[in-house]
Design a protein around this motif. Sequence first.
Motif, mmCIF file in Angstrom:
data_model
loop_
_atom_site.group_PDB
_atom_site.id
_atom_site.type_symbol
_atom_site.label_atom_id
_atom_site.label_comp_id
_atom_site.label_asym_id
_atom_site.label_seq_id
_atom_site.Cartn_x
_atom_site.Cartn_y
_atom_site.Cartn_z
ATOM 1 N N LEU A 94 9.477 9.590 7.515
ATOM 2 C CA LEU A 94 9.159 8.169 7.632
ATOM 3 C C LEU A 94 7.822 7.850 6.984
ATOM 4 N N SER A 95 6.849 8.722 7.188
ATOM 5 C CA SER A 95 5.536 8.519 6.591
ATOM 6 C C SER A 95 5.636 8.444 5.068
ATOM 7 N N CYS A 96 6.447 9.322 4.486
ATOM 8 C CA CYS A 96 6.654 9.292 3.024
ATOM 9 C C CYS A 96 7.325 7.986 2.597
ATOM 10 N N CYS A 97 8.296 7.537 3.379
ATOM 11 C CA CYS A 97 8.978 6.275 3.060
ATOM 12 C C CYS A 97 8.009 5.102 3.081
ATOM 13 N N TYR A 98 7.136 5.078 4.079
ATOM 14 C CA TYR A 98 6.156 3.995 4.158
ATOM 15 C C TYR A 98 5.204 4.027 2.968
ATOM 16 N N PHE A 99 4.815 5.229 2.571
ATOM 17 C CA PHE A 99 3.904 5.378 1.437
ATOM 18 C C PHE A 99 4.574 4.909 0.143
ATOM 19 N N LEU A 100 5.829 5.335 -0.060
ATOM 20 C CA LEU A 100 6.528 5.011 -1.303
ATOM 21 C C LEU A 100 6.871 3.524 -1.409
ATOM 22 N N THR A 101 7.038 2.858 -0.270
ATOM 23 C CA THR A 101 7.379 1.425 -0.287
ATOM 24 C C THR A 101 6.163 0.542 -0.041
ATOM 25 N N ASN A 102 4.980 1.170 -0.061
ATOM 26 C CA ASN A 102 3.738 0.416 0.178
ATOM 27 C C ASN A 102 3.803 -0.347 1.510
ATOM 28 N N ASN A 103 4.363 0.324 2.521
ATOM 29 C CA ASN A 103 4.454 -0.213 3.885
ATOM 30 C C ASN A 103 5.324 -1.463 3.997
ATOM 31 N N LYS A 104 6.232 -1.663 3.025
ATOM 32 C CA LYS A 104 7.138 -2.811 3.098
ATOM 33 C C LYS A 104 8.365 -2.484 3.939
ATOM 34 N N LEU A 105 8.662 -1.212 4.123
ATOM 35 C CA LEU A 105 9.768 -0.788 4.968
ATOM 36 C C LEU A 105 9.317 -0.744 6.427
ATOM 37 N N ASP A 106 10.117 -1.369 7.299
ATOM 38 C CA ASP A 106 9.845 -1.276 8.744
ATOM 39 C C ASP A 106 8.401 -1.670 9.046
ATOM 40 N N ARG A 107 8.057 -2.911 8.757
ATOM 41 C CA ARG A 107 6.665 -3.370 8.865
ATOM 42 C C ARG A 107 6.086 -3.207 10.266
#
Length: 327
Positions: A94-107
């Motif tokens: 999840l941390s990687c996902c937030y990083f890759l989406t610039n925190n646009k995923l699951d705000r």
Amino acid sequence: MLIPAILLLIPSIVAFTIPNSSQKNISLRSSSSSYHPSYDPSYDPSYDPRVNFNVGPVYTFPGSSSLKLNVYGLVYGTISIFLGIFWWLALKFLSCCYFLTNNKLDRNRKLPVLVSTFWGNLVMSLMRNNPTVHNRDLVMKTLKNRPCVFVANHSSWTDIMYVAAAISYKNYKTVAKKELLKVPILGTALRVSSNVILDRSNRRSQLEAYKLGLRWLERGVPLMTFAEGTRSRDGRFQNFKRGAFKMALVQSVPIVPMSICYSQVVNPLDFVFPIRPGKSFARVIFHQPIETDDLPTMLTPDEKEAHVMKLVQESINGGLPHIQKQK
């Protein structure tokens, strides 16, 4: 990356499918503003589960902490750590996902909360340590999806898992002291979920934590705090610190008192893991939400805070068994 992704889907599915098997709603009948399970035949506040209990063989760790471990705790710890590896993998994914989406995923960072809650519920179910929860549905119906501040007593490490089980699969942020960031996996969960981390020795950190808490409430995300500030040394209810009440008053959101019963019996202060199952006697009791937007206008901010704090303390103390009530 496939395994964390699969693990990530499980709690999301569970959140929508599992029944609340340990939930008990008790109709309102109380002289105060709290919901009391006093006439639930399975709840006896005079009961002391410490009587006639044999902890069994105990190993004491060397060093100044002198923490202990019994056979049940050894099994509990082994299962927790093994499942914790998958918990950690899911959090890192999840941390990687937030990083890759610039925190646009699951705000609102709900997914890490679901993953953490699933891990805790799974461990407790396997070890028969899940508590009975009283009045959750009544409280949620009263709140009508409004943000709130959950406030509970604190006497054991197990309180964190009991609160998560009680609130169930809902997003919320915990006001936690910075020392918890050093705890393996738990520290990662606190960071990835963007909880409110507080350093009591740093005034700037306190102000930043206060602002972050207000922002979460503004976005409709509830907060949860152990307002005593630290675990009780003897299991008895202690006086509060004020931070959480200020945030609730500023945002005019309700405060939900919660009584956590017997967790210090399940996991005493000097044991590194629980020493026994709590399924037969451990309880989390939700009390009637205390509204903060209809307080008398003639009260000063400090008087309002003191008034609300007193109501919350009375509710929590009223739901505790006699071995935990405030002296």
